[in-house]
Enzyme design. Structure first.
Site, PDB file in Angstrom:
ATOM      1  CG  MET A 142     -11.329   3.579   1.557  1.00 16.13           C
ATOM      2  SD  MET A 142      -9.632   3.540   2.830  1.00 16.13           S
ATOM      3  CE  MET A 142      -8.439   3.629   1.433  1.00 16.13           C
TER       4      MET A 142
ATOM      5  CB  SER B 270      -0.825   0.175   1.318  1.00 25.40           C
ATOM      6  OG  SER B 270      -1.551   1.249   1.444  1.00 25.40           O
TER       7      SER B 270
ATOM      8  CG  ASP C 206      -6.661  -2.744   2.794  1.00 27.62           C
ATOM      9  OD1 ASP C 206      -5.349  -2.480   3.272  1.00 27.62           O
ATOM     10  OD2 ASP C 206      -7.022  -1.831   2.197  1.00 27.62           O
TER      11      ASP C 206
ATOM     12  CG  MET D  53     -11.778  -2.672   4.363  1.00 23.28           C
ATOM     13  SD  MET D  53     -10.082  -2.146   3.827  1.00 23.28           S
ATOM     14  CE  MET D  53      -9.526  -1.144   5.274  1.00 23.28           C
TER      15      MET D  53
ATOM     16  CG  HIS E 157      -3.766  -1.468  -1.754  1.00 18.68           C
ATOM     17  ND1 HIS E 157      -5.153  -2.199  -2.031  1.00 18.68           N
ATOM     18  CD2 HIS E 157      -4.302  -0.628  -0.703  1.00 18.68           C
ATOM     19  CE1 HIS E 157      -6.145  -1.673  -1.408  1.00 18.68           C
ATOM     20  NE2 HIS E 157      -5.463  -0.788  -0.543  1.00 18.68           N
TER      21      HIS E 157
ATOM     22  CG  HIS F 296      -9.122   0.524  -0.869  1.00 21.33           C
ATOM     23  ND1 HIS F 296      -8.435   0.259   0.416  1.00 21.33           N
ATOM     24  CD2 HIS F 296     -10.367   0.650  -0.776  1.00 21.33           C
ATOM     25  CE1 HIS F 296      -9.511   0.219   1.407  1.00 21.33           C
ATOM     26  NE2 HIS F 296     -10.672   0.433   0.667  1.00 21.33           N
TER      27      HIS F 296
ATOM     28  CG  ASP G 175      -4.994   2.620   0.867  1.00 23.05           C
ATOM     29  OD1 ASP G 175      -6.039   1.857   0.462  1.00 23.05           O
ATOM     30  OD2 ASP G 175      -3.942   2.443   1.270  1.00 23.05           O
TER      31      ASP G 175
ATOM     32  CG  MET H 284      -8.158   7.694   2.147  1.00 22.45           C
ATOM     33  SD  MET H 284      -7.309   7.704   3.717  1.00 22.45           S
ATOM     34  CE  MET H 284      -6.515   6.041   3.806  1.00 22.45           C
TER      35      MET H 284
HETATM   36  C1  DX5 Z   1      -6.403   1.731   5.427  1.00 25.21           C
HETATM   37  C2  DX5 Z   1      -6.010   1.362   4.131  1.00 25.21           C
HETATM   38  C3  DX5 Z   1      -4.935   0.169   3.988  1.00 25.21           C
HETATM   39  C4  DX5 Z   1      -3.699   0.611   4.648  1.00 25.21           C
HETATM   40  C5  DX5 Z   1      -2.867  -0.560   5.106  1.00 25.21           C
HETATM   41  O1  DX5 Z   1      -7.759   2.518   5.308  1.00 25.21           O
HETATM   42  O2  DX5 Z   1      -7.048   0.862   3.135  1.00 25.21           O
HETATM   43  O3  DX5 Z   1      -4.764  -0.024   2.669  1.00 25.21           O
HETATM   44  O4  DX5 Z   1      -2.767   1.565   3.847  1.00 25.21           O
HETATM   45  O5  DX5 Z   1      -1.885  -0.187   5.825  1.00 25.21           O
HETATM   46  P1  DX5 Z   1      -1.112  -0.957   6.952  1.00 25.21           P
HETATM   47  O6  DX5 Z   1      -0.588  -2.227   6.208  1.00 25.21           O
HETATM   48  O7  DX5 Z   1      -0.014  -0.129   7.543  1.00 25.21           O
HETATM   49  O8  DX5 Z   1      -2.187  -1.421   7.738  1.00 25.21           O
HETATM   50 ZN    ZN Z   2      -6.719   0.118   1.145  1.00 25.43          ZN
END
Ligand code: DX5
Ligand code: ZN
Length: 249
Positions: free
Chosen positions: A107, A47, A210, A176, A72, A105, A74, A76
């Site tokens: 969010m 990620s 994840d 998750m 990955h 991903h 993320d 947000m």
């Molecule tokens: C959380 C993200 C994850 C996060 C994982 O909202 O969707 O992908 O980056 O990070 P670690 O592996 O540090 O928990």
């Molecule tokens: Zn994620």
């Protein structure tokens, strides 16, 4: 062992997805679910959220040299989750310097208007959260119409069974194992029964987990049926990213 050994009772349903050594499984863009007969290969998706953003090219090189297959990403929006990360321009920029499968991903509260911009920016699999209240089937159809693989991600409190009507349309489900919004959180083991249920319900689906993944929690998830492990802090925080990636398989 490089993957998940099939369990008695699941073997029949899984066998059709096993390949000869090194053989890619048709229809599974990104090179996933390949490997020796009787084994699922584990795909590692570091990620980017945990990377050093001042040195992205070097960070990408480190995980690519280390053997990661996916990246990955993320996204947000500060609405669906209480944090803001990065968006379309960053995905577009790093697409130029990375051959990895881009595992997006989302969010975000309203995914539909952003599917095309992210697809054009270079996403390969696009996952969204049905908890945002969108018309999930319409979003999946829109992702497919853009020629991309569709995934859904579910929060720790969302039952896996709620996805039953969607499973036949999806290429990936992401369970998750932390509340979405931040990296570096502690693994929640409530994802494990969900992974078992999903693997039984959809043997050929890419099943991703994840949040809070390291060598130990990753092993639990593989044993529960996950074939894609997302790991942020554990991989990017390691001095030796290749060793961290190896330890997840
Ligand atoms: C959380 C993200 C994850 C996060 C994982 O909202 O969707 O992908 O980056 O990070 P670690 O592996 O540090 O928990
Ligand atoms: Zn994620």
């Amino acid at each position: 062992m490089t993957g998940l050994r099939s369990r008695p009772g699941c073997e029949g349903s899984r066998t059709e997805h096993f390949g000869r050594p090194g053989e890619a499984i048709p229809g599974k863009a990104g090179g996933l679910l390949t490997g020796r007969k009787g084994f699922f290969m584990t795909t590692i998706s570091p990620s980017l959220l945990a990377a050093d953003f001042s040195r992205l090219d070097r960070e990408l090189q480190r995980i690519t040299d280390g053997g990661a297959e996916w990246l990955h990403l993320d996204v947000m929006d500060g609405v669906f989750v209480p944090n803001i990360s990065f968006g379309i321009p960053v995905v577009k920029s790093i697409r130029k310097c990375s051959p990895l499968h881009f595992d997006l991903h989302l969010m975000i509260q309203d995914p539909m208007p952003y599917l095309k911009p992210f697809a054009d920016a270079g996403a390969d699999t696009i996952s969204f959260h049905p908890e945002c209240g969108c018309d999930a089937e319409a979003v999946i159809d829109a992702i497919h119409a853009l020629g991309k693989r569709a995934g859904v991600a579910i929060c720790p409190s969302t039952p896996a069974e709620s996805l039953q009507p969607l499973l036949h349309k999806l290429e990936l489900v992401m369970a998750m194992s932390v509340e979405p919004g931040f990296g570096g959180q502690k693994f929640m083991d409530c994802c494990l029964p969900k992974l078992r249920w999903l693997r039984e319900a959809a043997p050929s689906l890419d099943l991703s987990v994840d949040g809070g993944i390291n060598a130990e929690t990753g092993r639990l998830c593989r044993e529960a049926g996950a074939n894609v492990l997302v790991a942020g802090s554990y991989v990017f925080g390691a001095e030796d990213a290749a060793a961290a990636i190896r330890s997840l398989r």
